[in-house]
Design a protein around this motif. Structure first.
Motif, PDB file in Angstrom:
ATOM      1  N   ASN A   1      -0.860  17.383   7.894  1.00  0.00           N
ATOM      2  CA  ASN A   1      -2.287  17.234   7.642  1.00  0.00           C
ATOM      3  C   ASN A   1      -2.630  17.829   6.276  1.00  0.00           C
ATOM      4  O   ASN A   1      -2.584  19.035   6.085  1.00  0.00           O
ATOM      5  CB  ASN A   1      -3.098  17.924   8.730  1.00  0.00           C
ATOM      6  CG  ASN A   1      -4.572  17.595   8.637  1.00  0.00           C
ATOM      7  OD1 ASN A   1      -5.041  17.105   7.624  1.00  0.00           O
ATOM      8  ND2 ASN A   1      -5.297  17.868   9.699  1.00  0.00           N
ATOM      9  N   ASN A   2      -2.950  16.935   5.333  1.00  0.00           N
ATOM     10  CA  ASN A   2      -3.466  17.344   4.033  1.00  0.00           C
ATOM     11  C   ASN A   2      -4.447  16.267   3.576  1.00  0.00           C
ATOM     12  O   ASN A   2      -4.573  15.214   4.202  1.00  0.00           O
ATOM     13  CB  ASN A   2      -2.339  17.581   3.014  1.00  0.00           C
ATOM     14  CG  ASN A   2      -1.472  16.355   2.811  1.00  0.00           C
ATOM     15  OD1 ASN A   2      -1.971  15.253   2.602  1.00  0.00           O
ATOM     16  ND2 ASN A   2      -0.167  16.550   2.867  1.00  0.00           N
TER      17      ASN A   2
ATOM     18  N   LEU B   1      -0.790   8.602  13.372  1.00  0.00           N
ATOM     19  CA  LEU B   1      -1.224   7.208  13.332  1.00  0.00           C
ATOM     20  C   LEU B   1      -0.623   6.508  14.534  1.00  0.00           C
ATOM     21  O   LEU B   1       0.592   6.503  14.725  1.00  0.00           O
ATOM     22  CB  LEU B   1      -0.731   6.506  12.067  1.00  0.00           C
ATOM     23  CG  LEU B   1      -1.502   6.728  10.782  1.00  0.00           C
ATOM     24  CD1 LEU B   1      -0.896   5.909   9.657  1.00  0.00           C
ATOM     25  CD2 LEU B   1      -2.964   6.384  10.942  1.00  0.00           C
ATOM     26  N   LEU B   2      -1.472   5.928  15.371  1.00  0.00           N
ATOM     27  CA  LEU B   2      -1.009   5.125  16.488  1.00  0.00           C
ATOM     28  C   LEU B   2      -0.873   3.704  15.983  1.00  0.00           C
ATOM     29  O   LEU B   2      -1.823   3.143  15.429  1.00  0.00           O
ATOM     30  CB  LEU B   2      -1.999   5.184  17.651  1.00  0.00           C
ATOM     31  CG  LEU B   2      -1.631   4.352  18.872  1.00  0.00           C
ATOM     32  CD1 LEU B   2      -0.416   4.962  19.565  1.00  0.00           C
ATOM     33  CD2 LEU B   2      -2.795   4.265  19.821  1.00  0.00           C
ATOM     34  N   VAL B   3       0.302   3.134  16.109  1.00  0.00           N
ATOM     35  CA  VAL B   3       0.540   1.762  15.673  1.00  0.00           C
ATOM     36  C   VAL B   3       0.855   0.941  16.910  1.00  0.00           C
ATOM     37  O   VAL B   3       1.457   1.419  17.865  1.00  0.00           O
ATOM     38  CB  VAL B   3       1.676   1.681  14.626  1.00  0.00           C
ATOM     39  CG1 VAL B   3       1.267   2.366  13.332  1.00  0.00           C
ATOM     40  CG2 VAL B   3       2.969   2.278  15.138  1.00  0.00           C
ATOM     41  N   SER B   4       0.392  -0.301  16.912  1.00  0.00           N
ATOM     42  CA  SER B   4       0.587  -1.148  18.091  1.00  0.00           C
ATOM     43  C   SER B   4       1.095  -2.513  17.676  1.00  0.00           C
ATOM     44  O   SER B   4       1.043  -2.886  16.501  1.00  0.00           O
ATOM     45  CB  SER B   4      -0.722  -1.278  18.879  1.00  0.00           C
ATOM     46  OG  SER B   4      -1.670  -2.004  18.140  1.00  0.00           O
TER      47      SER B   4
ATOM     48  N   LYS C   1       0.814  -1.213   0.000  1.00  0.00           N
ATOM     49  CA  LYS C   1       0.000   0.000   0.000  1.00  0.00           C
ATOM     50  C   LYS C   1       0.849   1.267   0.000  1.00  0.00           C
ATOM     51  O   LYS C   1       0.325   2.361   0.074  1.00  0.00           O
ATOM     52  CB  LYS C   1      -0.937   0.013   1.220  1.00  0.00           C
ATOM     53  CG  LYS C   1      -1.987  -1.073   1.181  1.00  0.00           C
ATOM     54  CD  LYS C   1      -2.908  -0.850  -0.001  1.00  0.00           C
ATOM     55  CE  LYS C   1      -4.027  -1.862  -0.042  1.00  0.00           C
ATOM     56  NZ  LYS C   1      -4.944  -1.602  -1.141  1.00  0.00           N
ATOM     57  N   GLY C   2       2.174   1.118  -0.072  1.00  0.00           N
ATOM     58  CA  GLY C   2       3.044   2.285  -0.148  1.00  0.00           C
ATOM     59  C   GLY C   2       4.343   2.081   0.592  1.00  0.00           C
ATOM     60  O   GLY C   2       4.385   1.414   1.621  1.00  0.00           O
ATOM     61  N   ALA C   3       5.412   2.659   0.038  1.00  0.00           N
ATOM     62  CA  ALA C   3       6.742   2.598   0.650  1.00  0.00           C
ATOM     63  C   ALA C   3       7.317   4.008   0.647  1.00  0.00           C
ATOM     64  O   ALA C   3       7.431   4.629  -0.408  1.00  0.00           O
ATOM     65  CB  ALA C   3       7.637   1.636  -0.128  1.00  0.00           C
ATOM     66  N   TYR C   4       7.664   4.516   1.837  1.00  0.00           N
ATOM     67  CA  TYR C   4       8.089   5.905   1.963  1.00  0.00           C
ATOM     68  C   TYR C   4       9.314   6.014   2.863  1.00  0.00           C
ATOM     69  O   TYR C   4       9.516   5.200   3.759  1.00  0.00           O
ATOM     70  CB  TYR C   4       6.951   6.757   2.541  1.00  0.00           C
ATOM     71  CG  TYR C   4       5.660   6.594   1.784  1.00  0.00           C
ATOM     72  CD1 TYR C   4       5.459   7.245   0.572  1.00  0.00           C
ATOM     73  CD2 TYR C   4       4.647   5.762   2.262  1.00  0.00           C
ATOM     74  CE1 TYR C   4       4.283   7.078  -0.139  1.00  0.00           C
ATOM     75  CE2 TYR C   4       3.466   5.595   1.549  1.00  0.00           C
ATOM     76  CZ  TYR C   4       3.294   6.252   0.352  1.00  0.00           C
ATOM     77  OH  TYR C   4       2.130   6.086  -0.357  1.00  0.00           O
TER      78      TYR C   4
ATOM     79  N   ASN D   1      -6.691  10.806   3.780  1.00  0.00           N
ATOM     80  CA  ASN D   1      -7.369   9.673   3.139  1.00  0.00           C
ATOM     81  C   ASN D   1      -6.594   8.373   3.347  1.00  0.00           C
ATOM     82  O   ASN D   1      -7.182   7.338   3.643  1.00  0.00           O
ATOM     83  CB  ASN D   1      -7.572   9.939   1.650  1.00  0.00           C
ATOM     84  CG  ASN D   1      -8.613  11.002   1.401  1.00  0.00           C
ATOM     85  OD1 ASN D   1      -9.466  11.263   2.236  1.00  0.00           O
ATOM     86  ND2 ASN D   1      -8.549  11.638   0.247  1.00  0.00           N
ATOM     87  N   HIS D   2      -5.276   8.420   3.194  1.00  0.00           N
ATOM     88  CA  HIS D   2      -4.463   7.218   3.401  1.00  0.00           C
ATOM     89  C   HIS D   2      -4.508   6.766   4.860  1.00  0.00           C
ATOM     90  O   HIS D   2      -4.606   5.579   5.151  1.00  0.00           O
ATOM     91  CB  HIS D   2      -3.022   7.437   2.966  1.00  0.00           C
ATOM     92  CG  HIS D   2      -2.815   7.337   1.494  1.00  0.00           C
ATOM     93  ND1 HIS D   2      -3.465   6.438   0.690  1.00  0.00           N
ATOM     94  CD2 HIS D   2      -1.986   8.029   0.673  1.00  0.00           C
ATOM     95  CE1 HIS D   2      -3.066   6.573  -0.556  1.00  0.00           C
ATOM     96  NE2 HIS D   2      -2.180   7.549  -0.598  1.00  0.00           N
TER      97      HIS D   2
END
Length: 166
Positions: free
Chosen positions: A75-76, A131-134, A20-23, A81-82
């Motif tokens: 924030n844009n 984004l909170l990741v767990s 879904k994406g690599a950044y 959306n992502h």
């Protein structure tokens, strides 16, 4: 004085493992080209495009039942959306922190750290999206991955509730 150049790489996948994406967050200010290809870095055969973000590494909750980290974006509309899609579809994210050469064009050696997370929730204000990741195993908020107890995994299982200790 020695300077260590670091870059964060994030790789999003959905529950099926589809990319879904690599950044990456290493912008090189000396680039004269207007194409985004000059701000791409290859790591483990994947091409990572530039995206400004902050990775705040793992922190254990007060009760000790979960590890959490944050990814912070500007924030844009595109980022919102992502981020929303990542939360709704429960995307996975792999975060690699790597040492870079001084021109930020290639990775030196192996990643220093690699963390794998589930996107758990999102919050935002007028300037940032967080984004909170767990961790995948969360005793409270998220279900742990489904497993079925079988003889191959745990040995012979009792088939009755009438068990005695000899």
């Amino acid at each position: 004085m020695s300077i260590t150049y670091l870059t964060g790489f994030i790789y999003f996948t959905d529950a099926n493992g589809t990319s879904k994406g690599a950044y990456q967050n290493s912008r090189r200010d000396n680039i004269e080209s207007t194409t985004g290809a000059d701000n791409q870095i290859i790591l483990n055969g994947k091409t990572y495009s530039y995206l400004p973000f902050i990775y705040q590494g793992a922190a254990k909750t007060k009760s000790g039942d979960n590890l959490e980290a944050q990814l912070i974006f500007a924030n844009n509309t595109v980022a919102m959306n992502h981020a929303n899609q990542a939360v709704v579809e429960k995307w996975n994210v792999q975060v690699d922190i790597c040492k870079m050469n001084s021109s930020f064009t290639s990775v030196e050696g192996n990643p220093l750290t690699t963390d794998n997370w589930l996107v758990a929730s999102m919050s935002y204000d007028p300037t940032t999206i967080e984004l909170l990741v767990s961790s995948a195993i969360d005793a409270v908020g998220t279900n742990c991955p489904n497993r079925v107890l079988t003889n191959n995994l745990v040995g012979y299982l009792p088939t009755t509730a009438n068990i005695r200790n000899l």
